[in-house]
Design a protein around this motif. Structure first.
Motif, PDB file in Angstrom:
ATOM      1  N   ASP A 152     -18.098  -4.671  35.614  1.00  0.00           N
ATOM      2  CA  ASP A 152     -17.612  -3.562  34.793  1.00  0.00           C
ATOM      3  C   ASP A 152     -16.459  -3.991  33.906  1.00  0.00           C
ATOM      4  OD1 ASP A 152     -16.083  -3.892  37.096  1.00  0.00           O
ATOM      5  OD2 ASP A 152     -15.599  -1.768  37.285  1.00  0.00           O
ATOM      6  N   ARG A 153     -15.525  -4.777  34.445  1.00  0.00           N
ATOM      7  CA  ARG A 153     -14.403  -5.228  33.627  1.00  0.00           C
ATOM      8  C   ARG A 153     -14.852  -6.237  32.569  1.00  0.00           C
ATOM      9  NH1 ARG A 153      -9.732  -5.538  38.356  1.00  0.00           N
ATOM     10  NH2 ARG A 153      -9.038  -3.370  38.108  1.00  0.00           N
ATOM     11  N   LEU A 155     -17.781  -6.149  31.115  1.00  0.00           N
ATOM     12  CA  LEU A 155     -18.374  -5.311  30.072  1.00  0.00           C
ATOM     13  C   LEU A 155     -17.293  -4.686  29.198  1.00  0.00           C
ATOM     14  CD1 LEU A 155     -21.234  -3.583  32.083  1.00  0.00           C
ATOM     15  CD2 LEU A 155     -21.526  -4.955  29.999  1.00  0.00           C
ATOM     16  N   GLU A 156     -16.249  -4.158  29.823  1.00  0.00           N
ATOM     17  CA  GLU A 156     -15.151  -3.571  29.050  1.00  0.00           C
ATOM     18  C   GLU A 156     -14.563  -4.582  28.089  1.00  0.00           C
ATOM     19  OE1 GLU A 156     -11.343  -1.220  30.585  1.00  0.00           O
ATOM     20  OE2 GLU A 156     -11.031  -3.394  30.500  1.00  0.00           O
ATOM     21  N   ALA A 157     -14.254  -5.774  28.601  1.00  0.00           N
ATOM     22  CA  ALA A 157     -13.588  -6.789  27.785  1.00  0.00           C
ATOM     23  C   ALA A 157     -14.469  -7.273  26.640  1.00  0.00           C
ATOM     24  CB  ALA A 157     -13.171  -7.967  28.669  1.00  0.00           C
ATOM     25  N   SER A 160     -15.530  -4.154  24.183  1.00  0.00           N
ATOM     26  CA  SER A 160     -14.417  -3.592  23.410  1.00  0.00           C
ATOM     27  C   SER A 160     -13.883  -4.583  22.382  1.00  0.00           C
ATOM     28  CB  SER A 160     -13.269  -3.176  24.339  1.00  0.00           C
ATOM     29  OG  SER A 160     -12.590  -4.308  24.859  1.00  0.00           O
ATOM     30  N   ASP A 162     -11.344  -6.284  22.431  1.00  0.00           N
ATOM     31  CA  ASP A 162      -9.916  -6.029  22.226  1.00  0.00           C
ATOM     32  C   ASP A 162      -9.071  -7.137  22.855  1.00  0.00           C
ATOM     33  OD1 ASP A 162      -7.698  -4.689  21.302  1.00  0.00           O
ATOM     34  OD2 ASP A 162      -8.098  -2.828  22.392  1.00  0.00           O
ATOM     35  N   TYR A 164      -6.150  -8.489  25.388  1.00  0.00           N
ATOM     36  CA  TYR A 164      -5.635  -8.186  26.719  1.00  0.00           C
ATOM     37  C   TYR A 164      -4.343  -8.972  26.940  1.00  0.00           C
ATOM     38  CZ  TYR A 164      -9.817  -5.658  28.081  1.00  0.00           C
ATOM     39  OH  TYR A 164     -10.814  -4.716  28.161  1.00  0.00           O
ATOM     40  N   TYR A 172      -6.607  -8.236  36.373  1.00  0.00           N
ATOM     41  CA  TYR A 172      -8.064  -8.304  36.401  1.00  0.00           C
ATOM     42  C   TYR A 172      -8.580  -9.560  37.107  1.00  0.00           C
ATOM     43  CZ  TYR A 172      -9.132  -4.399  33.206  1.00  0.00           C
ATOM     44  OH  TYR A 172      -9.310  -3.156  32.650  1.00  0.00           O
TER      45      TYR A 172
END
Length: 267
Positions: A152-153, A155-157, A160, A162, A164, A172
């Motif tokens: 999930d993290r 996928l977010e990274a 997105s 973006d 970090y 993380y």
């Protein structure tokens, strides 16, 4: 300290057991064809050095550790990146990334190929920008990040695209530790010196055991690079690239500094 200087990096031989690789490809440490050639040649030397036990990768530029691929030169890239990062991860040598500045895209994929990652709390930023530019990662992020930080993290990274900051990356599991910048050099030097004093066979064998449980298959990394190349033909990529050129017109060189957040402004 002996040094081997190449066009985009230098190898500084602290002693036969301990090397420093200093990346310096101004102005923003982009991954260029020359950098890929220099990196690959350096990894070949690392693998072949009989007494070498530990190598530290760092940057001469405090704003950029290693930046993303220079897509303007994509046709000139030699097919060496995947081989270099696989060999670095499997080498009988411990690799430590000492991170100050931005490590995005290919730069983040290089630090993910290192065994241990120490980041400046004030100055380090990591990220995978490719999806935000309309293409796919291809240097190992989609294979390594889920194993480090979870599906999930990852996928977010990756979705997105973006930036970090170091403290969140540490939380993380993206980096090993985020340290106050004033302490970063001392902690890395102390660990490198400690490992350099250990038995190389024991270090290499222990790393191999951990690799067996954690590294992605080499064929997956090769497949991802081909998927990255294919994504350069995605119909949405030219539009995103045009938007980046417009952003450059507004922000100039500052675009690279704030690239992660600014990708959200693309139409």
């Amino acid at each position: 300290m002996l040094a081997l200087v190449m066009s985009t990096l230098s190898v500084q031989v602290v002693d036969e057991r301990h090397w420093r690789v200093v990346i310096d490809n101004p102005p923003t440490n982009l991954v260029t064809p020359d950098f890929v050639r220099d990196l690959h040649a350096t990894v070949e030397r690392i693998v072949a050095a009989p007494e070498l036990k530990v190598v530290v990768f760092e940057s001469a530029n405090e704003l950029f550790w290693v930046n993303h691929f220079d897509l303007g030169q994509i046709k000139d890239f030699p097919p060496l990146w995947t081989d270099a990062v696989i060999k670095l991860s499997t080498a009988p040598v411990v690799s430590i990334a000492k991170i100050r500045g931005r490590a995005r895209g290919g730069g983040d994929e290089l630090l993910l190929a290192c065994d241990i990652r120490y980041a400046s709390r004030e100055k380090a930023i990591v990220g995978q920008i490719e999806v935000g530019t309309g293409i796919l990662p291809g240097g190992g992020a989609t294979e390594r990040l889920p194993r480090l930080i979870g599906r999930d993290r990852a996928l977010e990274a990756i979705l997105s695209a973006d930036d970090y900051p170091a403290e969140l990356a540490e939380r993380y599991g993206w980096v090993t530790r985020a340290l106050p910048d004033a302490e970063l050099d001392g902690v890395v030097d102390a660990l490198a010196s400690r490992l350099a004093g250990f038995d190389k066979q024991a270090l290499a064998a222990a790393k191999q055991q951990i690799n067996r449980a954690t590294l992605p298959p080499a064929e997956d990394l090769h497949a991802a690079y081909q998927e990255f190349l294919a994504s350069l033909s995605f119909p949405g990529f030219p539009k995103r690239l045009g938007g980046l050129r417009e952003l450059y017109g507004k922000h100039g060189a500052g675009l690279e500094v704030d690239l992660g957040p600014l990708l959200g402004d693309l139409p």
